[in-house]
Design a protein around this motif. Sequence first.
Motif, mmCIF file in Angstrom:
data_model
loop_
_atom_site.group_PDB
_atom_site.id
_atom_site.type_symbol
_atom_site.label_atom_id
_atom_site.label_comp_id
_atom_site.label_asym_id
_atom_site.label_seq_id
_atom_site.Cartn_x
_atom_site.Cartn_y
_atom_site.Cartn_z
ATOM 1 N N LEU A 135 0.826 -1.200 0.000
ATOM 2 C CA LEU A 135 0.000 0.000 0.000
ATOM 3 C C LEU A 135 0.865 1.256 0.000
ATOM 4 O O LEU A 135 0.626 2.197 -0.769
ATOM 5 C CB LEU A 135 -0.936 0.001 1.212
ATOM 6 N N LEU A 136 1.895 1.278 0.843
ATOM 7 C CA LEU A 136 2.752 2.461 0.942
ATOM 8 C C LEU A 136 3.584 2.662 -0.328
ATOM 9 O O LEU A 136 3.603 3.759 -0.907
ATOM 10 C CB LEU A 136 3.658 2.333 2.168
ATOM 11 N N THR A 137 4.264 1.612 -0.759
ATOM 12 C CA THR A 137 5.090 1.749 -1.964
ATOM 13 C C THR A 137 4.229 1.910 -3.210
ATOM 14 O O THR A 137 4.599 2.633 -4.142
ATOM 15 C CB THR A 137 6.032 0.543 -2.126
ATOM 16 N N GLY A 138 3.067 1.258 -3.226
ATOM 17 C CA GLY A 138 2.181 1.365 -4.384
ATOM 18 C C GLY A 138 1.567 2.751 -4.516
ATOM 19 O O GLY A 138 1.417 3.277 -5.630
ATOM 20 N N THR A 139 1.207 3.365 -3.385
ATOM 21 C CA THR A 139 0.667 4.722 -3.423
ATOM 22 C C THR A 139 1.715 5.687 -3.953
ATOM 23 O O THR A 139 1.417 6.573 -4.763
ATOM 24 C CB THR A 139 0.202 5.165 -2.025
ATOM 25 N N HIS A 140 2.947 5.508 -3.509
ATOM 26 C CA HIS A 140 4.012 6.372 -4.021
ATOM 27 C C HIS A 140 4.252 6.126 -5.502
ATOM 28 O O HIS A 140 4.441 7.073 -6.283
ATOM 29 C CB HIS A 140 5.312 6.158 -3.245
ATOM 30 N N LEU A 141 4.226 4.863 -5.916
ATOM 31 C CA LEU A 141 4.455 4.542 -7.322
ATOM 32 C C LEU A 141 3.376 5.165 -8.205
ATOM 33 O O LEU A 141 3.659 5.604 -9.325
ATOM 34 C CB LEU A 141 4.493 3.023 -7.504
ATOM 35 N N ALA A 142 2.146 5.222 -7.698
ATOM 36 C CA ALA A 142 1.067 5.861 -8.452
ATOM 37 C C ALA A 142 1.352 7.346 -8.638
ATOM 38 O O ALA A 142 1.069 7.920 -9.705
ATOM 39 C CB ALA A 142 -0.265 5.664 -7.729
ATOM 40 N N HIS A 143 1.920 7.975 -7.617
ATOM 41 C CA HIS A 143 2.287 9.389 -7.730
ATOM 42 C C HIS A 143 3.426 9.587 -8.728
ATOM 43 O O HIS A 143 3.451 10.583 -9.459
ATOM 44 C CB HIS A 143 2.673 9.946 -6.358
ATOM 45 N N VAL A 144 4.367 8.654 -8.753
ATOM 46 C CA VAL A 144 5.448 8.730 -9.744
ATOM 47 C C VAL A 144 4.871 8.613 -11.152
ATOM 48 O O VAL A 144 5.259 9.359 -12.061
ATOM 49 C CB VAL A 144 6.498 7.631 -9.499
ATOM 50 N N ALA A 145 3.933 7.692 -11.331
ATOM 51 C CA ALA A 145 3.313 7.515 -12.647
ATOM 52 C C ALA A 145 2.589 8.782 -13.087
ATOM 53 O O ALA A 145 2.673 9.186 -14.258
ATOM 54 C CB ALA A 145 2.344 6.336 -12.605
ATOM 55 N N LEU A 146 1.899 9.431 -12.159
ATOM 56 C CA LEU A 146 1.211 10.683 -12.477
ATOM 57 C C LEU A 146 2.217 11.774 -12.852
ATOM 58 O O LEU A 146 2.012 12.527 -13.814
ATOM 59 C CB LEU A 146 0.364 11.129 -11.286
ATOM 60 N N GLY A 147 3.311 11.851 -12.098
ATOM 61 C CA GLY A 147 4.354 12.820 -12.418
ATOM 62 C C GLY A 147 4.974 12.563 -13.777
ATOM 63 O O GLY A 147 5.238 13.494 -14.553
ATOM 64 N N LEU A 148 5.208 11.283 -14.090
ATOM 65 C CA LEU A 148 5.757 10.940 -15.400
ATOM 66 C C LEU A 148 4.803 11.336 -16.515
ATOM 67 O O LEU A 148 5.236 11.831 -17.565
ATOM 68 C CB LEU A 148 6.042 9.437 -15.472
ATOM 69 N N ALA A 149 3.509 11.124 -16.303
ATOM 70 C CA ALA A 149 2.524 11.509 -17.311
ATOM 71 C C ALA A 149 2.589 13.010 -17.578
ATOM 72 O O ALA A 149 2.542 13.454 -18.734
ATOM 73 C CB ALA A 149 1.125 11.097 -16.855
ATOM 74 N N ALA A 150 2.705 13.805 -16.517
ATOM 75 C CA ALA A 150 2.792 15.259 -16.673
ATOM 76 C C ALA A 150 4.062 15.644 -17.434
ATOM 77 O O ALA A 150 4.032 16.521 -18.315
ATOM 78 C CB ALA A 150 2.771 15.931 -15.296
ATOM 79 N N LEU A 151 5.176 14.981 -17.118
ATOM 80 C CA LEU A 151 6.437 15.299 -17.800
ATOM 81 C C LEU A 151 6.387 14.888 -19.270
ATOM 82 O O LEU A 151 6.942 15.584 -20.135
ATOM 83 C CB LEU A 151 7.608 14.610 -17.096
ATOM 84 N N ILE A 152 5.733 13.773 -19.555
ATOM 85 C CA ILE A 152 5.619 13.322 -20.947
ATOM 86 C C ILE A 152 4.783 14.313 -21.758
ATOM 87 O O ILE A 152 5.111 14.635 -22.906
ATOM 88 C CB ILE A 152 5.024 11.900 -21.000
ATOM 89 N N VAL A 153 3.688 14.804 -21.166
ATOM 90 C CA VAL A 153 2.876 15.816 -21.843
ATOM 91 C C VAL A 153 3.700 17.078 -22.091
ATOM 92 O O VAL A 153 3.668 17.656 -23.184
ATOM 93 C CB VAL A 153 1.609 16.138 -21.013
ATOM 94 N N LEU A 154 4.451 17.493 -21.078
ATOM 95 C CA LEU A 154 5.295 18.682 -21.214
ATOM 96 C C LEU A 154 6.344 18.480 -22.310
ATOM 97 O O LEU A 154 6.635 19.385 -23.100
ATOM 98 C CB LEU A 154 5.973 18.981 -19.876
ATOM 99 N N PHE A 155 6.902 17.273 -22.373
ATOM 100 C CA PHE A 155 7.900 16.950 -23.394
ATOM 101 C C PHE A 155 7.273 16.997 -24.787
ATOM 102 O O PHE A 155 7.873 17.543 -25.735
ATOM 103 C CB PHE A 155 8.489 15.568 -23.122
ATOM 104 N N ALA A 156 6.060 16.427 -24.916
ATOM 105 C CA ALA A 156 5.364 16.436 -26.205
ATOM 106 C C ALA A 156 5.048 17.865 -26.639
ATOM 107 O O ALA A 156 5.204 18.223 -27.810
ATOM 108 C CB ALA A 156 4.082 15.607 -26.113
ATOM 109 N N TRP A 157 4.619 18.703 -25.695
ATOM 110 C CA TRP A 157 4.356 20.104 -26.009
ATOM 111 C C TRP A 157 5.630 20.803 -26.470
ATOM 112 O O TRP A 157 5.602 21.628 -27.376
ATOM 113 C CB TRP A 157 3.795 20.820 -24.789
ATOM 114 N N SER A 158 6.740 20.474 -25.819
ATOM 115 C CA SER A 158 8.015 21.092 -26.180
ATOM 116 C C SER A 158 8.422 20.706 -27.600
ATOM 117 O O SER A 158 8.881 21.544 -28.377
ATOM 118 C CB SER A 158 9.099 20.672 -25.183
ATOM 119 N N ILE A 159 8.246 19.431 -27.937
ATOM 120 C CA ILE A 159 8.557 18.961 -29.288
ATOM 121 C C ILE A 159 7.694 19.702 -30.315
ATOM 122 O O ILE A 159 8.162 20.077 -31.395
ATOM 123 C CB ILE A 159 8.327 17.438 -29.405
#
Length: 199
Positions: A135-159
């Motif tokens: 539960l603890l590591t999985g909740t954090h991993l979900a936050h990492v996934a959300l952060g990665l999604a935001a960075l990928i969108v930002l990267f796509a916008w930059s391209i």
Amino acid sequence: MTEARTLDQTLPVHGRGQVGTAWWGMLCLFATEGILFGYLIFSYAYLGSQGYSDWPPSGPPALRLAIPATILLVGSSFVLEWARRNANRGNAGRGRIGLGITIAMGAGFMALSLKEWADKPFALADSSYSSIYFLLTGTHLAHVALGLAALIVLFAWSIAGRVGGGHEQHRALATLYWHFVDVVWLFVFLTIYVSPRMV
């Protein structure tokens, strides 16, 4: 009779610069998510204090994957900050490179975390420890996934050339969230991996 006054500017619907309404909203999000992780860490400590003779059941978790994962995640914050500053100075190329490296480092962290999950000798419902661990590591991993999604969108916008001057807030918010995810991981790491070695 007074003359009717006309507005020469339209009402703005979003903030400008690096600090605006969304920035304050992000701080409120950090407060609520901080409480969530505080509760989960307290739950781990509470369960561990209930006299279990096998806490953790198979001894302290190995550091073989956790240490390189931590280095990747914490290091990615420095890379992302470098990327943000370069992008804000108008160096879109370096900003894009830094974003790409950050995304790769975040993906590496997720891959190592999932590998560690797969290597565990227990499942989610096997014990109190296994439940709070996932539960603890999985909740954090979900936050990492959300952060990665935001960075990928930002990267796509930059391209696509959509994130240039005047978009400092987008970069600032994504960077701020990523830093938050990294700081939370340090607390999770201390709780899961370090604290069992101190008793």
